[in-house]
Design a protein around this motif. Structure first.
Motif, PDB file in Angstrom:
ATOM      1  N   ARG A   1      -5.825   9.730  12.343  1.00 55.61           N
ATOM      2  CA  ARG A   1      -4.597   8.972  12.072  1.00 55.61           C
ATOM      3  C   ARG A   1      -4.900   7.566  11.547  1.00 55.61           C
ATOM      4  O   ARG A   1      -4.159   7.036  10.721  1.00 55.61           O
ATOM      5  CB  ARG A   1      -3.728   8.897  13.319  1.00 55.61           C
ATOM      6  N   GLN A   2      -5.973   6.977  12.022  1.00 57.90           N
ATOM      7  CA  GLN A   2      -6.351   5.655  11.522  1.00 57.90           C
ATOM      8  C   GLN A   2      -6.747   5.716  10.059  1.00 57.90           C
ATOM      9  O   GLN A   2      -6.320   4.879   9.255  1.00 57.90           O
ATOM     10  CB  GLN A   2      -7.503   5.086  12.359  1.00 57.90           C
ATOM     11  N   SER A   3      -7.538   6.714   9.679  1.00 62.51           N
ATOM     12  CA  SER A   3      -7.926   6.826   8.272  1.00 62.51           C
ATOM     13  C   SER A   3      -6.741   7.218   7.406  1.00 62.51           C
ATOM     14  O   SER A   3      -6.632   6.782   6.262  1.00 62.51           O
ATOM     15  CB  SER A   3      -9.076   7.829   8.122  1.00 62.51           C
TER      16      SER A   3
ATOM     17  N   THR B   1      -3.681   6.228   7.951  1.00 60.50           N
ATOM     18  CA  THR B   1      -2.931   4.979   7.819  1.00 60.50           C
ATOM     19  C   THR B   1      -3.554   4.065   6.772  1.00 60.50           C
ATOM     20  O   THR B   1      -2.854   3.477   5.938  1.00 60.50           O
ATOM     21  CB  THR B   1      -2.849   4.257   9.174  1.00 60.50           C
ATOM     22  N   VAL B   2      -4.882   3.961   6.785  1.00 59.47           N
ATOM     23  CA  VAL B   2      -5.563   3.123   5.785  1.00 59.47           C
ATOM     24  C   VAL B   2      -5.323   3.675   4.389  1.00 59.47           C
ATOM     25  O   VAL B   2      -5.068   2.930   3.446  1.00 59.47           O
ATOM     26  CB  VAL B   2      -7.074   3.026   6.112  1.00 59.47           C
TER      27      VAL B   2
ATOM     28  N   ALA C   1      -2.729   5.472   3.408  1.00 55.94           N
ATOM     29  CA  ALA C   1      -1.323   5.239   3.064  1.00 55.94           C
ATOM     30  C   ALA C   1      -1.090   3.786   2.648  1.00 55.94           C
ATOM     31  O   ALA C   1      -0.345   3.513   1.693  1.00 55.94           O
ATOM     32  CB  ALA C   1      -0.428   5.589   4.245  1.00 55.94           C
ATOM     33  N   LEU C   2      -1.729   2.854   3.345  1.00 52.82           N
ATOM     34  CA  LEU C   2      -1.603   1.446   2.957  1.00 52.82           C
ATOM     35  C   LEU C   2      -2.227   1.187   1.588  1.00 52.82           C
ATOM     36  O   LEU C   2      -1.705   0.393   0.796  1.00 52.82           O
ATOM     37  CB  LEU C   2      -2.227   0.547   4.016  1.00 52.82           C
TER      38      LEU C   2
ATOM     39  N   SER D   1       0.164   2.512  -0.988  1.00 52.42           N
ATOM     40  CA  SER D   1       1.333   1.618  -1.063  1.00 52.42           C
ATOM     41  C   SER D   1       1.006   0.370  -1.867  1.00 52.42           C
ATOM     42  O   SER D   1       1.794  -0.058  -2.718  1.00 52.42           O
ATOM     43  CB  SER D   1       1.785   1.219   0.338  1.00 52.42           C
TER      44      SER D   1
END
Length: 122
Positions: free
Chosen positions: A77-79, A81-82, A84-85, A88
């Protein structure tokens, strides 16, 4: 994984430092070589390429899919999130670059229309 995070850290530092520089040059009204519209379009293009590469590398090297069976705080989930950021930020840079190019086009069109109407009045 560590190299991917290093690329994201470099991209974020690049964006923060040069973004702050452009903001300071704008408010200072400096006639610096890098404080013009053409250089900001070039900076936005290079920044969007940098963010696209960082997010793409993270997507290719990231393990797992949508992290459905993983706990809330996990490496997957951390990777995700990175990544996805990164995507974005890539989209925001592209949007800002297209908006800047459209603003340049609209400004030139308005100034051309104004000079044509002023020439007709003479």
């Amino acid at each position: 994984m560590l190299c991917d995070l290093g690329l994201h850290c470099f991209a974020s530092a690049w964006t923060m430092i040069f973004g702050a520089s452009y903001i300071m040059w704008y408010f200072d009204r400096a006639s610096h070589f890098l404080a013009n519209i053409a250089s900001s379009v070039a900076w936005l293009l290079s920044t969007s390429i940098l963010w696209g590469v960082a997010a793409g590398v993270m997507h290719v090297t990231r393990t797992g899919g949508n992290c459905a069976g993983h706990p809330i705080i996990s490496r997957c989930r951390q990777s995700l999130t990175v990544e996805a950021l990164g995507w974005s930020e890539f989209g925001i840079c592209l949007l800002a670059m297209f908006a800047t190019c459209f603003w340049i086009y609209a400004t030139r069109k308005i100034s051309k229309t104004a000079t044509d109407s002023a020439a007709r009045l003479v």
